[in-house]
Each structure stands twice: as structure tokens, then as C-alpha cells.
Design a protein around this motif. Structure first.
Motif, PDB file in Angstrom:
ATOM      1  N   ARG A 299       6.143  -6.122  54.911  1.00  0.00           N
ATOM      2  CA  ARG A 299       7.425  -5.851  55.553  1.00  0.00           C
ATOM      3  C   ARG A 299       8.255  -7.118  55.777  1.00  0.00           C
ATOM      4  NH1 ARG A 299       9.200  -4.506  61.006  1.00  0.00           N
ATOM      5  NH2 ARG A 299      10.975  -3.095  60.821  1.00  0.00           N
ATOM      6  N   PRO A 300       7.707  -8.208  56.333  1.00  0.00           N
ATOM      7  CA  PRO A 300       8.510  -9.426  56.508  1.00  0.00           C
ATOM      8  C   PRO A 300       9.036  -9.996  55.188  1.00  0.00           C
ATOM      9  CG  PRO A 300       6.552  -9.550  57.847  1.00  0.00           C
ATOM     10  CD  PRO A 300       6.404  -8.343  56.972  1.00  0.00           C
ATOM     11  N   GLN A 301       8.235  -9.891  54.131  1.00  0.00           N
ATOM     12  CA  GLN A 301       8.675 -10.404  52.836  1.00  0.00           C
ATOM     13  C   GLN A 301       9.832  -9.570  52.298  1.00  0.00           C
ATOM     14  OE1 GLN A 301       5.616 -10.560  49.869  1.00  0.00           O
ATOM     15  NE2 GLN A 301       6.866 -11.760  48.466  1.00  0.00           N
ATOM     16  N   GLN A 302       9.780  -8.259  52.467  1.00  0.00           N
ATOM     17  CA  GLN A 302      10.870  -7.388  52.023  1.00  0.00           C
ATOM     18  C   GLN A 302      12.147  -7.692  52.788  1.00  0.00           C
ATOM     19  OE1 GLN A 302       9.213  -3.476  52.605  1.00  0.00           O
ATOM     20  NE2 GLN A 302       8.409  -3.369  50.525  1.00  0.00           N
ATOM     21  N   GLN A 303      12.045  -7.940  54.081  1.00  0.00           N
ATOM     22  CA  GLN A 303      13.219  -8.267  54.879  1.00  0.00           C
ATOM     23  C   GLN A 303      13.822  -9.596  54.443  1.00  0.00           C
ATOM     24  OE1 GLN A 303      11.625  -8.066  58.837  1.00  0.00           O
ATOM     25  NE2 GLN A 303      12.278  -5.931  59.110  1.00  0.00           N
ATOM     26  N   GLN A 304      12.977 -10.566  54.157  1.00  0.00           N
ATOM     27  CA  GLN A 304      13.457 -11.867  53.710  1.00  0.00           C
ATOM     28  C   GLN A 304      14.162 -11.745  52.352  1.00  0.00           C
ATOM     29  OE1 GLN A 304      10.357 -14.761  53.095  1.00  0.00           O
ATOM     30  NE2 GLN A 304      11.741 -16.470  53.494  1.00  0.00           N
ATOM     31  N   GLN A 305      13.622 -10.954  51.435  1.00  0.00           N
ATOM     32  CA  GLN A 305      14.254 -10.746  50.133  1.00  0.00           C
ATOM     33  C   GLN A 305      15.598 -10.050  50.291  1.00  0.00           C
ATOM     34  OE1 GLN A 305      11.235  -8.563  48.005  1.00  0.00           O
ATOM     35  NE2 GLN A 305      10.328 -10.424  47.138  1.00  0.00           N
ATOM     36  N   ARG A 306      15.685  -9.088  51.194  1.00  0.00           N
ATOM     37  CA  ARG A 306      16.933  -8.363  51.434  1.00  0.00           C
ATOM     38  C   ARG A 306      18.013  -9.308  51.983  1.00  0.00           C
ATOM     39  NH1 ARG A 306      15.510  -4.996  55.398  1.00  0.00           N
ATOM     40  NH2 ARG A 306      14.207  -3.826  53.956  1.00  0.00           N
ATOM     41  N   LYS A 307      17.641 -10.191  52.932  1.00  0.00           N
ATOM     42  CA  LYS A 307      18.595 -11.148  53.490  1.00  0.00           C
ATOM     43  C   LYS A 307      19.083 -12.119  52.415  1.00  0.00           C
ATOM     44  CE  LYS A 307      17.793 -13.174  57.335  1.00  0.00           C
ATOM     45  NZ  LYS A 307      17.137 -13.891  58.446  1.00  0.00           N
ATOM     46  N   ARG A 308      18.175 -12.581  51.552  1.00  0.00           N
ATOM     47  CA  ARG A 308      18.566 -13.516  50.487  1.00  0.00           C
ATOM     48  C   ARG A 308      19.514 -12.851  49.499  1.00  0.00           C
ATOM     49  NH1 ARG A 308      18.139 -18.129  47.994  1.00  0.00           N
ATOM     50  NH2 ARG A 308      17.781 -18.263  45.759  1.00  0.00           N
ATOM     51  N   LYS A 309      19.242 -11.600  49.138  1.00  0.00           N
ATOM     52  CA  LYS A 309      20.112 -10.877  48.211  1.00  0.00           C
ATOM     53  C   LYS A 309      21.497 -10.696  48.818  1.00  0.00           C
ATOM     54  CE  LYS A 309      20.456  -6.621  45.482  1.00  0.00           C
ATOM     55  NZ  LYS A 309      21.839  -6.876  45.283  1.00  0.00           N
ATOM     56  N   GLU A 310      21.579 -10.365  50.101  1.00  0.00           N
ATOM     57  CA  GLU A 310      22.871 -10.225  50.768  1.00  0.00           C
ATOM     58  C   GLU A 310      23.628 -11.546  50.778  1.00  0.00           C
ATOM     59  OE1 GLU A 310      21.977  -8.715  54.640  1.00  0.00           O
ATOM     60  OE2 GLU A 310      21.423  -6.725  53.886  1.00  0.00           O
ATOM     61  N   MET A 311      22.913 -12.656  51.028  1.00  0.00           N
ATOM     62  CA  MET A 311      23.546 -13.971  51.040  1.00  0.00           C
ATOM     63  C   MET A 311      24.097 -14.313  49.660  1.00  0.00           C
ATOM     64  SD  MET A 311      22.943 -17.528  50.196  1.00  0.00           S
ATOM     65  CE  MET A 311      21.206 -17.602  49.925  1.00  0.00           C
ATOM     66  N   LEU A 312      23.320 -14.053  48.601  1.00  0.00           N
ATOM     67  CA  LEU A 312      23.778 -14.371  47.251  1.00  0.00           C
ATOM     68  C   LEU A 312      24.938 -13.478  46.836  1.00  0.00           C
ATOM     69  CD1 LEU A 312      20.376 -14.976  45.431  1.00  0.00           C
ATOM     70  CD2 LEU A 312      22.026 -16.681  46.190  1.00  0.00           C
ATOM     71  N   ASP A 313      24.943 -12.216  47.262  1.00  0.00           N
ATOM     72  CA  ASP A 313      26.033 -11.306  46.912  1.00  0.00           C
ATOM     73  C   ASP A 313      27.323 -11.651  47.643  1.00  0.00           C
ATOM     74  OD1 ASP A 313      24.401  -9.937  45.179  1.00  0.00           O
ATOM     75  OD2 ASP A 313      23.927  -8.332  46.611  1.00  0.00           O
ATOM     76  N   SER A 314      27.232 -12.326  48.791  1.00  0.00           N
ATOM     77  CA  SER A 314      28.426 -12.618  49.579  1.00  0.00           C
ATOM     78  C   SER A 314      29.011 -13.997  49.291  1.00  0.00           C
ATOM     79  CB  SER A 314      28.109 -12.490  51.067  1.00  0.00           C
ATOM     80  OG  SER A 314      27.251 -13.521  51.480  1.00  0.00           O
TER      81      SER A 314
END
Length: 79
Positions: free
Chosen positions: A15-30
Motif C-alpha cells: 500500500r505505501p509503495q502504491q501511494q508513493q507511485q500515485r503521488k509521483r505520477k501526479e507530480m510528473l503529469d502536473s
């Protein structure tokens, strides 16, 4: 005991790894022009252009490099 072990693995590893990947993807998309960033390799610069999967980064006066979005480590000021 087996179900408890699976639950522990999920809550402490997966779960923590999935959350970290989601935050990184949002940062790269923005990412947008004008953002000050630090690359994975430690280069500081300002984004001047954003294309599909690349960004153009100004690292000094009259010095710009083109790199993959995946190479951006984090955006300054968005911690």
C-alpha cells in the motif's frame, strides 16, 4: 496466521509503495513551463517547454537540455 501475514505485507509494503507511485505520477503529469525542478541526477533547472514525454530544461544562461519526464526527481516548492 497466513491471512495475518498477508495483511501485514499489504499494509506495510504494498500500500505505501502504491501511494508513493500515485503521488509521483501526479507530480510528473502536473509539470508546466516555469517550474523549478531537480532531476534524478541532481541537476537544478527551470522547465521551459513540456512535450508528450519530454521536457526542456534551462540549466544555465543559453544552456538548455531535453530530457525524459521520468528524469525529474521533484519540483522545488512542492514538498
Amino acid at each position: 496466521p497466513f491471512i495475518l501475514m498477508i495483511a501485514v505485507f499489504y499494509f506495510f509494503l504494498i500500500r505505501p509503495q502504491q501511494q508513493q507511485q500515485r503521488k509521483r505520477k501526479e507530480m510528473l503529469d502536473s509539470l508546466k513551463a516555469g517550474d523549478k525542478v531537480i532531476t534524478v541526477g541532481g541537476i537544478h533547472g527551470e522547465i521551459t517547454a513540456v512535450k508528450d514525454d519530454t521536457v526542456q530544461l534551462r540549466i544555465a544562461d543559453k544552456v538548455e537540455i531535453r530530457m525524459s519526464r521520468q528524469g525529474i526527481g521533484h519540483v522545488k516548492g512542492r514538498e
